[in-house]
Design a protein around this motif. Structure first.
Motif, mmCIF file in Angstrom:
data_model
loop_
_atom_site.group_PDB
_atom_site.id
_atom_site.type_symbol
_atom_site.label_atom_id
_atom_site.label_comp_id
_atom_site.label_asym_id
_atom_site.label_seq_id
_atom_site.Cartn_x
_atom_site.Cartn_y
_atom_site.Cartn_z
ATOM 1 N N VAL A 54 55.149 43.943 33.124
ATOM 2 C CA VAL A 54 53.831 43.474 32.694
ATOM 3 C C VAL A 54 53.648 41.998 33.009
ATOM 4 O O VAL A 54 54.611 41.254 33.142
ATOM 5 N N ASP A 55 52.370 41.587 33.103
ATOM 6 C CA ASP A 55 52.099 40.163 33.237
ATOM 7 C C ASP A 55 51.860 39.593 31.839
ATOM 8 O O ASP A 55 51.960 40.297 30.837
ATOM 9 N N SER A 56 51.514 38.331 31.775
ATOM 10 C CA SER A 56 51.430 37.648 30.482
ATOM 11 C C SER A 56 50.367 38.233 29.558
ATOM 12 O O SER A 56 50.502 38.175 28.338
ATOM 13 N N TYR B 33 49.741 41.320 28.991
ATOM 14 C CA TYR B 33 50.214 42.535 28.333
ATOM 15 C C TYR B 33 51.594 42.367 27.689
ATOM 16 O O TYR B 33 52.171 43.343 27.234
ATOM 17 N N CYS B 34 52.104 41.164 27.667
ATOM 18 C CA CYS B 34 53.399 40.918 27.031
ATOM 19 C C CYS B 34 53.145 40.672 25.540
ATOM 20 O O CYS B 34 53.160 39.543 25.060
ATOM 21 N N GLY C 270 58.482 41.110 31.265
ATOM 22 C CA GLY C 270 57.155 40.539 31.368
ATOM 23 C C GLY C 270 57.155 39.050 31.636
ATOM 24 O O GLY C 270 58.069 38.336 31.234
ATOM 25 N N ARG D 133 57.608 44.388 40.840
ATOM 26 C CA ARG D 133 56.225 44.250 40.394
ATOM 27 C C ARG D 133 55.322 43.714 41.509
ATOM 28 O O ARG D 133 54.145 44.038 41.574
#
Length: 190
Positions: free
Chosen positions: A5-7, A9-10, A27, A92
């Protein structure tokens, strides 16, 4: 399987949902994201086990790159070391590149669907267009040509997208009109 995940969705909800299904989460987080103890995530040493502020789940914190390009990465699998985490994170990038290509060249970003079924059908058509364009591109490369994604998209992409299905109320209908199919794909009448 690993959830990358990126930031955005972290967060607790995503990490907990992944862990309940048995998936570790890796993430990106912002360098200035606060930890439980008040330190910033970007300032802690490599492989520090910490808790992000407002996240009751322990994570391993590692960093990638240097200077302005430095990224802070967290992982819910506490037993993994820095090289394992970054190796998984590297996967990713290919996904991000593909999503960008699907938005720019294949119409994924043009979706204006309201219903769940319409959205699913739109994504299916975009992915079919991508697969067919990829096969076309690969075939041309075998012949020594170097077509761009934009060139092969013109052959396949928009012809499939224009056949997009629509959902009207509870009655589902598919519109397929021969005027949407390029002449090179029309069956011969002879």
């Amino acid at each position: 399987m690993i959830v990358l995940v990126d930031s955005a969705y972290c967060c607790t909800a995503v990490i907990r949902a992944a862990q309940q299904r048995g998936f570790p989460v890796i993430g990106l987080v912002r360098k200035y994201r606060l930890l439980h103890d008040g330190r910033r995530a970007g300032d802690v040493p490599e492989e520090t086990i910490a808790q992000l502020n407002e996240l009751e789940i322990p994570v391993v914190v590692v960093h990638r790159g240097r200077g302005k390009g430095r990224c802070t990465v967290v992982c819910s699998e506490l037993a993994w070391n820095r090289s394992q985490i970054l190796r998984h994170l590297k996967r990713r990038w290919g996904i991000a590149v593909m999503c960008k290509m699907l938005k720019e060249h294949f119409g994924l970003g043009e979706c204006r669907c309201r219903g769940k079924q319409s959205l699913v059908r739109w994504v299916e058509l975009v992915l079919w267009a991508y697969v067919l364009a990829g096969l076309t591109r690969w075939g041309k490369q075998l012949l020594g040509q170097k077509p761009s994604w934009g060139e092969v998209r013109q052959e396949w992409g928009w012809s499939l997208i224009s056949m997009a299905t629509e959902v009207k109320g509870d009655r589902k209908s598919t519109r397929l009109n021969s005027s949407h199919i390029p002449l090179s794909r029309m069956p011969s009448s002879a």
